[in-house]
Design a protein around this motif. Structure first.
Motif, short mmCIF file in Angstrom:
data_model
loop_
_atom_site.label_atom_id
_atom_site.label_comp_id
_atom_site.label_asym_id
_atom_site.label_seq_id
_atom_site.Cartn_x
_atom_site.Cartn_y
_atom_site.Cartn_z
N TRP A 66 0.83 -1.20 0.00
CA TRP A 66 0.00 0.00 0.00
C TRP A 66 0.87 1.25 0.00
CZ3 TRP A 66 -4.97 0.13 -1.09
CH2 TRP A 66 -5.69 1.31 -0.85
N LYS A 73 1.08 1.11 -10.33
CA LYS A 73 -0.24 1.11 -9.72
C LYS A 73 -1.27 0.61 -10.74
CE LYS A 73 0.62 4.81 -6.37
NZ LYS A 73 0.25 4.02 -5.18
N ASN A 91 -2.74 5.71 -1.36
CA ASN A 91 -4.12 5.38 -1.71
C ASN A 91 -4.32 4.13 -2.57
OD1 ASN A 91 -5.07 7.70 -0.33
ND2 ASN A 91 -4.57 8.96 -2.12
N SER A 92 -3.26 3.44 -2.94
CA SER A 92 -3.40 2.20 -3.70
C SER A 92 -2.11 1.41 -3.63
CB SER A 92 -3.76 2.49 -5.17
OG SER A 92 -2.71 3.19 -5.81
#
Length: 234
Positions: free
Chosen positions: A141, A154, A144-145
């Motif tokens: 992580w 990502k 946010n992703s």
């Protein structure tokens, strides 16, 4: 004095001297420890051009000089540098096959080769090293992703590059596939970014998205890429 000199030669680890005399030009030599400094010239006063890891292999260019108590060997195509010097204390000879497809001979990584495209092999290598040490890191992580693999891809980036490799995790962990994704992403966005077609733009887009080359928040990322030996024209 010895400890000071050793710190100047390597960042971590130690190895017994394995090359100390003449070897033929073109001989394949490999690093025996990690964190070894390759320098622009033979001697501790010369600038560090790359930090090398155990197992990386390069062709010997024929130059041997003795300075600061060490035998220095001139190697070819080290992390994008046409010539670099490494102390023989941290080198061993190997079969020529070990130099095929290595980071020294291809401009890629010791884990394989990069996909070709608009981004140069040298530039890809700098980005790869900054993102992961050019290792197939697992997904974790980050902002946010998940970020995955060699280039810390990502999911949205992987979708924009055409979803190669069947899944984000599988592609990100494969050097050829992940670098193909980067090449596709840059080909898709560079012409619409309004930025120069160069390594700086590609690195900042990689960090900041399709228009990342225009935003000041990606300048710190570019400085880190420069510190690894890349320039705008790499």
């Amino acid at each position: 004095m010895w400890s000071t000199l050793l710190c100047c030669l390597i960042l971590a680890g130690a190895a017994a001297a394995s090359i100390s005399g003449h070897i033929d030009s073109g001989t394949c030599v490999c690093l025996t420890t990690s964190g070894v400094n390759a320098r622009s010239g033979a001697g501790l006063s010369h600038s560090v051009v790359a930090s090398l890891n155990s197992g990386e292999c390069y062709k010997f260019n024929g130059g041997i000089l003795t300075h600061d108590g060490y035998h220095w060997y001139e190697l070819q195509n080290v992390h994008g540098h046409h010539r670099a010097w490494v102390a023989g204390n941290f080198l061993r000879t190997s079969s020529s096959s070990h130099c095929s497809g290595s980071s020294g001979s291809t401009g890629g990584s010791s884990h394989g080769t990069f996909s070709s495209g608009v981004v140069s092999q040298h530039c890809l290598n700098c980005i790869c090293k900054h993102e992961s040490g050019c290792r197939p890191l697992g997904c974790a992580w980050d902002v946010n992703s998940n970020s995955c693999g060699y280039f810390q891809l990502k999911d949205i980036y992987w979708q924009d590059c055409g979803r190669p490799g069947g899944s984000l995790a599988a592609c990100a962990a494969d050097l050829q596939c992940s670098s193909e994704c980067v090449q596709n992403y840059m080909s898709r966005y560079i012409s619409h970014s309004g930025c120069a077609h160069n390594c700086e733009s590609y690195a900042r887009i990689h960090n900041g998205g399709p228009t990342g080359c225009k935003h000041s928040y990606t300048l710190g990322y570019w400085r880190a890429i420069e510190a690894l030996g890349c320039s705008a024209n790499s």
